[in-house]
Design a protein around this motif. Structure first.
Motif, PDB file in Angstrom:
ATOM      1  N   ASN B 151      -8.718  30.819  16.690  1.00 44.79           N
ATOM      2  CA  ASN B 151      -9.333  30.990  15.371  1.00 44.79           C
ATOM      3  C   ASN B 151      -8.449  30.421  14.259  1.00 44.79           C
ATOM      4  O   ASN B 151      -8.929  29.786  13.323  1.00 44.79           O
ATOM      5  N   HIS B 152      -7.152  30.654  14.390  1.00 37.80           N
ATOM      6  CA  HIS B 152      -6.214  30.136  13.403  1.00 37.80           C
ATOM      7  C   HIS B 152      -6.277  28.605  13.344  1.00 37.80           C
ATOM      8  O   HIS B 152      -6.338  28.000  12.263  1.00 37.80           O
ATOM      9  N   VAL B 153      -6.294  27.982  14.527  1.00 38.13           N
ATOM     10  CA  VAL B 153      -6.299  26.524  14.617  1.00 38.13           C
ATOM     11  C   VAL B 153      -7.578  25.958  13.994  1.00 38.13           C
ATOM     12  O   VAL B 153      -7.537  25.019  13.186  1.00 38.13           O
ATOM     13  N   VAL B 154      -8.721  26.539  14.367  1.00 32.71           N
ATOM     14  CA  VAL B 154      -9.997  26.030  13.848  1.00 32.71           C
ATOM     15  C   VAL B 154     -10.038  26.199  12.318  1.00 32.71           C
ATOM     16  O   VAL B 154     -10.440  25.288  11.580  1.00 32.71           O
ATOM     17  N   GLU B 155      -9.589  27.337  11.864  1.00 36.01           N
ATOM     18  CA  GLU B 155      -9.574  27.613  10.426  1.00 36.01           C
ATOM     19  C   GLU B 155      -8.727  26.573   9.675  1.00 36.01           C
ATOM     20  O   GLU B 155      -9.176  25.963   8.699  1.00 36.01           O
ATOM     21  N   ARG B 156      -7.515  26.378  10.167  1.00 34.23           N
ATOM     22  CA  ARG B 156      -6.605  25.451   9.500  1.00 34.23           C
ATOM     23  C   ARG B 156      -7.142  24.011   9.529  1.00 34.23           C
ATOM     24  O   ARG B 156      -7.179  23.344   8.503  1.00 34.23           O
TER      25      ARG B 156
END
Lengths: 237, 561
Positions: B151-156
């Motif tokens: 989720n962090h990766v997709v968000e960033r």
């Protein structure tokens, strides 16, 4: 939690169309070994039962079905009642009950290189053998070990095993034979017509019988056992 | 010394570590990946042979659901990873084998799949164990997201920013596989039918290829979702960030019995690795190039250690010790080679006397690293023809069988199994998806269905029964009287030719750690960052730092060369 079908080390639980199933050799060996153990065989012999059934299936023969038939016929019999008494020229069970083909095959293989006991040109006669098709894989490995062709005959035909471990002759007739006395002898290796075959599918009834036996090697789940096998931490991290 | 010298001279016996030293759980549970690990072997082959990779199908929607195909084209054949991406509710996400749904499911197809193949696979692969594949498939697997990092990766990426490197390092992968089935499972091709292909001669090559292509899928789907979310604002991974992502694997007891059930295979893995070490120790010089390579290997090992995290007390201690070991090693390697006839052997002997098991096994891996030309061909011997050793030698005399037990199973015969702690546990198979489990003998149901993984006790029981038998009797006659020993007879006879076949520890003892068995196997796969979650459960990382199949060749790093 639904109980998982042990065929399910491979076969769909929702298998419903009642047609034969094509399984890999590895799956057949695994299922048949478990079924053999579930039927009461010791682990070492159960491994050989699985190996034998898969060897036959890989040659287009009904090894798993014969194994299932044998388990039904021999239900409740102890090793001492179905293993051979090893005597020169004539092997049979102590009590005259039919020989277990896996016990007979394994013992034949064990005695293969011991002089005068099993494989001679004069031959060896046995008492009645249950599902004798299942003896063939053991004779094949023995033929390779002794470096001679091995022949098996009964009142319905003859089958041969080459030194390279291949089979020829009346295998279809032997598959259909549920119990018979057999005669086994060696011959100098000669040309033999062996046929390439593809993996035999397993019929649903056989699959069901073997699966039920295989299930007897497994332990019903409990919350304790389920928890003990996990990580104990969340997988949503 | 020239390579041919090694091959023609008899190997100096004292260069070899004995099975009694190598085959102990504590040491196996400290195993590190080496250049003979299966994923390294696969990557070398693909690079040397110039394999090419494409992604001809990408039918994934903006929720991340759909299918994709990755093709790996070699000199003779093409293999395709068919991937299915799912929308998994959080309450269904479980790494356990008893799970019934996953974030993504995969099959490795032999060739290029037709649309009919894809449709057939779509009906089956998402079901995993409850589905069915065919002899046209070589593996079946699934993976779950590392939710937080994914989720962090997709968000960033969706906002045009790169992910936080601390976040990347704390996990190390976007998805972790929770099972990779091969070798005839669920209808897939039997290993025997493909092992004559050069690319599958070394064990687990199809599975490694499947996981490597899965790694590509994990970054592709993250970039895809970021793009769907952020539109033009979204960016792709920076190469240096992407390189830090591997594929995770989460595994429980299901993996542990494998190396017990395949003793000859285990022997061949161990023998290859031990021969590699012996060859290096036997060398009488350290070339400047090899010294440089060793120092680079140590640097890589230090980086790996800095990124290796675990909260499990057992591993925390091991990692602290490894840090201390590396402090010692830093000084030692800076002065390598010291004067002497066998510099590599001297370094190894120093490591054995000064470092913990974790440090020694890390040292082994580093020692092998500079010596590809000398040892890489040993990988070809890591497969096994188990059928060739299946037949019991019934003509063997009991005196010989007894001597084999005394020489190869002395460790087992010394154990007193009447003491409860030495038989405290038992291995069994649960009805649930046939999951292997470990029970407490005094507490749990199912002892009557114990699996034959208690090798030490089986050997000891046979030894007792042999005491009443004449040494002149044959094994054939003994087995007719004692059929229950058939299983252990086969193993003991194999020990003649396969001395590294047996784990020389009691696998039903109260203090046995199943994660030691798993770590040994995973290290042979090429796993890093062992992170136990319990004594029966471990997470690891694969392919971290390796190239990606779809990266342009010139960008390919050589860390894993």
């Amino acid at each position: 939690m639904d109980k998982h079908n042990p065929v399910g080390d491979g076969v769909p639980t929702n298998f419903a169309n009642n047609s034969p199933v094509l399984m890999s050799r590895n799956e057949i060996a695994s299922l048949c070994s478990k079924a053999a153990r579930g039927a009461g065989m010791n682990w070492g012999l159960a491994e050989e039962a699985g190996h034998a059934a898969a060897w036959l299936a890989a040659r287009g023969l009904t090894g798993p079905a014969n194994l299932a038939v044998h388990f039904k016929a021999a239900e409740g019999q102890s090793w001492q009642n179905v293993c051979p008494q090893v005597e020169a020229g004539q092997w049979q069970t102590r009590t005259g009950t039919p020989l277990c083909p896996v016990a007979l095959g394994a013992t034949l293989s064990d005695y293969a290189l011991l002089p005068g006991t099993s494989f001679t040109s004069n031959g060896l006669k046995t008492g009645p053998v249950s599902c004798p098709l299942l003896v063939l894989p053991f004779l094949a490995s023995a033929a390779t070990a002794i470096g001679n062709t091995i022949k098996l005959s009964w009142d319905g035909g003859t089958v041969g095993l080459t030194t390279t471990g291949e089979v020829f002759g009346d295998t279809g007739e032997l598959s259909a034979t549920s119990i018979t006395q057999i005669h086994i002898w060696t011959e100098e290796s000669g040309a033999a017509h062996t046929q390439a075959a593809s993996m035999a599918p397993i019929d649903p009834e056989t699959l069901d019988q073997l699966s039920q036996l295989a299930m007897k090697t497994t332990v019903p789940p409990s919350d304790r056992s389920r928890e003990g096998a996990g990580a104990g931490t969340s997988d949503n991290d | 010394m020239l390579l041919q010298d090694v091959e023609t001279k008899p190997m100096c016996d004292d260069s070899w570590r004995s099975p009694a030293e190598v085959m102990r759980l504590a040491r196996m549970g400290s195993a590190h990946p080496t250049r003979l690990s299966f994923l390294r072997v696969m990557l070398r082959r693909m690079q040397n042979e110039g394999w090419t990779f494409t992604r001809p199908v990408w039918e994934i929607d903006d929720r991340g659901v759909g299918r994709a195909v990755y093709c790996a084209r070699g000199p003779e054949r093409t293999y395709s990873l068919v991937a299915f991406a799912h929308d998994l509710p959080e309450d269904m996400r479980s790494d356990r084998v008893i799970a019934t749904a996953w974030d993504a499911t995969f099959a490795l197809h032999d060739g290029i799949p037709s649309t009919a193949d894809l449709d057939r696979l779509e009906q089956n692969v998402p079901l995993q164990e409850a589905g069915r594949v065919t002899a046209k498939e070589l593996s079946l697997s699934r993976a779950n997201r590392s939710v937080r990092l994914f989720n962090h990766v997709v968000e960033r990426l969706s906002c045009g920013r790169q992910p936080d490197t601390d976040e990347i390092e704390s996990v190390g992968y976007l998805m972790r596989t929770t099972a990779v089935y091969g070798a005839g499972k669920f209808g897939a091709a039997d290993h025997e039918t493909i092992c004559d292909r050069p690319e599958f001669k070394v064990p687990f090559q199809a599975e490694m290829l499947s996981v490597w292509l899965t790694r590509q899928f994990t970054v592709d789907i993250a970039e895809h979702l970021a793009s769907c979310k952020g539109g033009k604002q979204a960016v792709r991974f920076a190469p240096e960030i992407k390189a830090r992502l591997g594929v995770g694997n989460s595994t429980g007891l299901g993996m542990a019995p494998f190396i017990i059930r395949h003793p000859i295979l285990l022997n061949n893995w161990m023998t290859a690795r031990e021969e590699a070490l012996a060859r290096v120790r036997y060398l009488n010089a350290a070339t400047p190039d090899a010294v440089k390579h060793l120092k680079q290997a140590f640097k890589n090992a230090q980086i790996n250690l800095s990124q290796w995290h675990s909260d499990h007390p057992l591993q925390v201690t091991k990692l602290e010790n490894l840090k201390l070991d590396f402090e010692l090693l830093k000084t030692k390697i800076s002065t390598f080679p010291e004067p002497g006839n066998k510099p590599w052997n001297d370094l190894w002997c120093w490591a054995q006397s000064k470092l913990t098991l974790e440090g020694q096994e890390a040292m082994l891996s580093m020692l092998l690293e500079p010596h590809g030309k000398l040892i890489d061909e040993l990988a070809e011997r890591m497969g096994a023809d188990e059928a060739a050793s299946f037949r019991i030698d019934g003509a063997m005399r009991i005196a010989t069988l007894r001597a084999l037990l005394e020489s190869h199973y002395n460790w087992a015969l010394e154990t007193d199994f009447t003491k409860p702690e030495n038989a405290a546990r038992f291995w069994y198979v649960s009805e649930e998806k046939l999951e292997p489990r470990l029970g407490e003998r005094a507490l749990d149901d199912g002892v009557d269905r114990e699996q034959p993984l208690c090798i030490a006790r089986l050997a000891s029981e046979m030894y007792d029964d042999l005491s009443a038998v004449s040494g002149e009797q044959t094994v054939a006659a003994f087995l007719l009287q004692h059929p229950a020993h058939r299983y252990i007879v086969r193993r003991v006879q194999a020990a003649r030719s396969f001395p590294y076949a047996e784990v020389r520890d009691n696998l039903i003892a109260d203090d046995m750690l199943p994660i030691d068995l798993m770590r040994c196997k995973l290290a042979f796969f090429g796993a890093t960052h062992f992170d136990p979650r319990s004594d029966k459960w471990v997470r690891i990382c694969l392919f971290q730092g390796a190239p990606y199949p779809l990266d342009p060749v010139e960008e390919v790093e050589t860390v894993h060369g």
